[in-house]
Design an enzyme around this catalytic site. Structure first.
Site, PDB file in Angstrom:
ATOM      1  N   THR A   1      -5.276  19.667  32.582  1.00 20.16           N
ATOM      2  CA  THR A   1      -4.216  20.413  33.254  1.00 20.16           C
ATOM      3  C   THR A   1      -3.779  19.610  34.474  1.00 20.16           C
ATOM      4  O   THR A   1      -4.594  18.929  35.070  1.00 20.16           O
ATOM      5  CB  THR A   1      -4.802  21.768  33.683  1.00 20.16           C
ATOM      6  OG1 THR A   1      -4.981  22.555  32.518  1.00 20.16           O
ATOM      7  CG2 THR A   1      -3.927  22.501  34.663  1.00 20.16           C
TER       8      THR A   1
ATOM      9  N   GLY B   1      -9.447  24.523  35.642  1.00 19.22           N
ATOM     10  CA  GLY B   1     -10.768  24.983  35.242  1.00 19.22           C
ATOM     11  C   GLY B   1     -10.658  26.073  34.204  1.00 19.22           C
ATOM     12  O   GLY B   1      -9.593  26.246  33.599  1.00 19.22           O
TER      13      GLY B   1
HETATM   14  N1  ASP Z   1      -6.918  26.380  33.759  1.00 22.21           N
HETATM   15  C1  ASP Z   1      -6.382  26.017  32.479  1.00 22.21           C
HETATM   16  C2  ASP Z   1      -6.375  27.215  31.569  1.00 22.21           C
HETATM   17  O1  ASP Z   1      -7.327  27.951  31.558  1.00 22.21           O
HETATM   18  C3  ASP Z   1      -7.152  24.926  31.799  1.00 22.21           C
HETATM   19  C4  ASP Z   1      -7.417  23.707  32.623  1.00 22.21           C
HETATM   20  O2  ASP Z   1      -7.418  23.748  33.840  1.00 22.21           O
HETATM   21  O3  ASP Z   1      -7.638  22.646  32.008  1.00 22.21           O
HETATM   22  O4  ASP Z   1      -5.446  27.375  30.816  1.00 22.21           O
END
Ligand code: ASP
Length: 315
Positions: free
Chosen positions: A182, A234
């Site tokens: 992300t 996260g």
């Molecule tokens: N926070 C993002 C989600 O849960 C995933 C990530 O941070 O990689 O969609």
């Protein structure tokens, strides 16, 4: 007023070990982070707004297949890409967010359009895609978002039977075979305005319709000129429950904690207590920058007008 200014970006947090990234891969990631950082920083340097810097830095990361956003977005359990993004302006607390969108090249730019050109804050699915067309944003074919690595990652997740963070290293797989990420950016401009943005493909093999924290104002993204600007990465379900972005801001506003203290409280205590793996990037109104994470690593970079600069991956 010539205020101190700065920017921080992230490309995801998770099980990123030095032993599992080849020097070549590491260089690819760092180069991509540097490019996004300098794109955003040069806008600030020329007196541009924190919003412009955040959007441009995130566009650069969205266009890079290494990261789980835009072009590099992961597959959901239907084999589709459903992307989420949000952006917030600390000056007036205006915000825009989109969820569950497909084929939009730069989801963060759509979130900004929603913020600035509609009366809404949060628009999902087909309605959001229609806005993208109405605003003449770039639409790309499914082929543009197809990536063989992502496809294999999805097949593994299907076999393992679950939804996985892009940063999750499934047993038997080294992190080198994984792409992390992300993406997000936070910035403080010369006028003293803060902004934050986050963009993601979500979790591999997630259910169709699942929304993560990246789309949620107050959880994955938050900005307030009185306190700070935050972008998270996260395990989204836990970050929503901990209302991470707003919590950091609230600790500063109501308890007078410093940025570092507030970040520590939320990332290292509150999230750890509920097993919320991940981290965030933060900048406050004075130009202090914090990049805390409770995972093995986080792709991150920052640059401030006082000369501080950092591009890092591991703990
Ligand atoms: N926070 C993002 C989600 O849960 C995933 C990530 O941070 O990689 O969609």
């Amino acid at each position: 007023m010539n205020h101190k200014f700065g920017i921080a970006i992230h490309g995801g947090a998770g099980t990123i070990l030095r032993s599992s990234l080849t020097p070549e891969k590491e260089k690819l990631y760092k180069d991509a982070l540097r490019e996004a950082l300098s794109t955003g920083y040069s806008i600030l340097e020329k007196g541009g707004s924190s919003l412009d810097a955040v959007e441009a830095a995130i566009n650069s990361l969205e266009d890079c297949p290494l990261f789980n956003a835009g072009k590099g977005a992961v597959f959901n359990s239907d084999g589709k890409h459903e992307m989420d993004a949000s952006i917030m302006n600390g000056k007036d607390l205006s915000a825009g967010a989109v969820g569950l969108i497909s084929n939009v090249k730069n989801p963060i730019s759509l979130a900004r359009k929603i913020m600035e050109n509609t009366t809404h804050v949060f628009v999902c699915g087909e309605g959001a895609e229609n806005y993208a067309k109405a605003f003449r944003l770039k639409i790309e074919s499914d082929q543009y978002f197809y990536d063989d690595f992502r496809y294999q990652q999805w097949q593994q997740a299907r076999m393992a039977g679950g939804a996985f963070l892009d940063h999750h290293v499934q047993s038997g797989k080294s992190a080198d075979e994984k792409k992390f990420g992300t993406v997000g950016a936070v910035a403080l401009d010369k006028q003293g305005n803060l902004a934050a943005g986050t963009s993601t493909g979500g979790m591999t093999n997630k259910s169709p319709g699942r929304l993560g924290d990246s789309a949620v104002i107050g959880a994955g993204t938050y900005a307030n000129n009185n306190t700070c600007a935050i972008s998270c990465t996260g395990h989204g379900e836990l970050f929503i429950r901990a209302v991470v972005g707003h919590d950091v801001s609230a600790l500063m506003e109501y308890k007078n904690l410093s940025l570092a203290e507030a970040c520590h409280e939320v990332v290292m205590k509150k999230l750890v207590a509920i097993e919320g793996e991940g981290g965030l990037i933060a900048i406050d109104k004075h130009g202090n920058i914090e990049l805390p994470f409770n995972s093995e690593g986080m792709y991150r970079a920052m640059r401030c007008s006082d000369g501080r600069e950092e591009v890092a991956i591991y703990k």
